[in-house]
Motif scaffolding. Structure first.
Motif, short mmCIF file in Angstrom:
data_model
loop_
_atom_site.label_atom_id
_atom_site.label_comp_id
_atom_site.label_asym_id
_atom_site.label_seq_id
_atom_site.Cartn_x
_atom_site.Cartn_y
_atom_site.Cartn_z
N SER A 71 7.22 -5.75 4.59
CA SER A 71 6.28 -5.45 3.49
C SER A 71 5.35 -4.30 3.86
O SER A 71 5.10 -3.39 3.06
CB SER A 71 5.45 -6.69 3.14
N GLN A 75 5.06 -0.84 1.96
CA GLN A 75 3.76 -0.55 1.36
C GLN A 75 3.25 0.81 1.83
O GLN A 75 2.75 1.61 1.03
CB GLN A 75 2.79 -1.66 1.77
N ASP A 76 3.42 1.08 3.12
CA ASP A 76 3.00 2.38 3.68
C ASP A 76 3.80 3.53 3.09
O ASP A 76 3.32 4.67 3.07
CB ASP A 76 3.15 2.39 5.21
N ASP A 80 5.65 -0.68 -4.42
CA ASP A 80 4.97 -1.84 -4.98
C ASP A 80 5.72 -3.06 -4.44
O ASP A 80 6.79 -3.41 -4.94
CB ASP A 80 5.05 -1.77 -6.51
N THR A 82 5.75 -7.14 -2.89
CA THR A 82 5.11 -8.46 -2.78
C THR A 82 5.80 -9.23 -1.68
O THR A 82 7.03 -9.31 -1.64
CB THR A 82 5.26 -9.23 -4.12
N VAL A 99 -1.21 -6.66 3.94
CA VAL A 99 -0.27 -6.73 2.81
C VAL A 99 -1.08 -7.07 1.56
O VAL A 99 -1.84 -8.04 1.54
CB VAL A 99 0.84 -7.77 3.04
N LYS A 100 -0.93 -6.27 0.52
CA LYS A 100 -1.83 -6.39 -0.65
C LYS A 100 -1.41 -7.50 -1.63
O LYS A 100 -2.25 -8.18 -2.20
CB LYS A 100 -1.88 -5.06 -1.39
N SER A 101 -0.10 -7.65 -1.83
CA SER A 101 0.37 -8.62 -2.83
C SER A 101 1.18 -9.71 -2.12
O SER A 101 2.19 -9.42 -1.48
CB SER A 101 1.25 -7.91 -3.86
#
Length: 237
Positions: A71, A75-76, A80, A82, A99-101
């Motif tokens: 993830s 993400q980097d 998008d 999850t 990790v955002k989501s």
């Protein structure tokens, strides 16, 4: 206590690394999962994993995200993505690592969103548990795909773990079950978790299951040790 895997990840994340996770399997194998390996970066990943991440496109669900390595990499790169894991400890570690989501759920209990790419790495198909559950598992995954979505997964043919005779055939005990069905127990800091079922599926068997469930199954890469990377897509009619 439960969530042995999550506790071990949290210990490592918080600088309390003193031992690895031990695993015991129904194949009479004892092994360890080194905690540092569960925090590897892209350059430390096997080629098969690197190839899988390069196949990712669109909105991504990282199933069984663990400590969040895949993830974080995606993400980097601007995806998008999850991360989903049934271990609350793993989800906490992912959150701490940025990790955002995140979703704390088993994959079979999840149906909130649709994705362009479902990632099931480190033998993520093992979550199916058994060959008899594989059809239901694949149908559920397919239901989470957007139009033209893909499932990117790896597994291993564990036939090599059985004795071979002079003709090259394998001695597989006749237990009435598929030889890739394994029951694992984890142990960490002298605490054993509940046994859980895990599935290793050879490519030919996976292909047949996909065929039965209106999925195309493409072999993307064969590893050096009976492992492989596959891409599954819905059949277009």
């Amino acid at each position: 206590m439960g969530d042995i895997f999550g506790r071990a990840l949290l210990d490592y994340q918080h600088g309390n690394y003193s031992e690895d996770i031990k695993t015991y399997s129904s194949l009479d194998e004892e092994d360890v999962i080194p905690l540092p390996y569960l925090f590897r970066n892209f350059s430390e990943m096997p080629k098969l994993e690197q190839k899988a991440l390069k196949l990712a496109r669109g909105k991504v669900l990282d199933i069984g995200c663990g400590a969040g390595n895949h993830s974080l990499y995606l993400q980097d790169k601007g995806f998008d993505v999850t991360g989903l894991d049934s271990s609350s400890g793993a989800i906490s570690v992912c959150r701490e690592r940025g990790v955002k989501s995140l979703v704390n759920s088993s994959i079979l209990s999840y149906d909130k969103e649709r994705f362009d790419t479902l990632l099931l790495l480190m033998n993520g198909i093992g979550l199916a548990g058994s060959l008899t559950n594989l059809d239901h598992f694949l149908q559920h995954l397919a239901s989470l795909l957007r139009p033209n979505g893909q499932i990117v997964m790896d597994s291993s043919d564990i036939i090599y773990m059985f004795e071979q005779d002079e003709d090259g055939g394998y001695w597989i005990p006749d237990t009435g079950t598929y030889y890739g069905e394994v029951t694992f127990t984890m142990e960490y800091k002298n605490e054993k978790g509940e046994p859980f079922d895990w599935l290793y599926v050879d490519f030919h068997t996976l292909q047949n299951a996909c065929e039965a469930n209106n999925l195309n199954c493409e072999l993307v890469h064969s590893g050096e040790h009976f492992d492989y990377l596959a891409k599954l897509t819905k059949r277009q009619y």
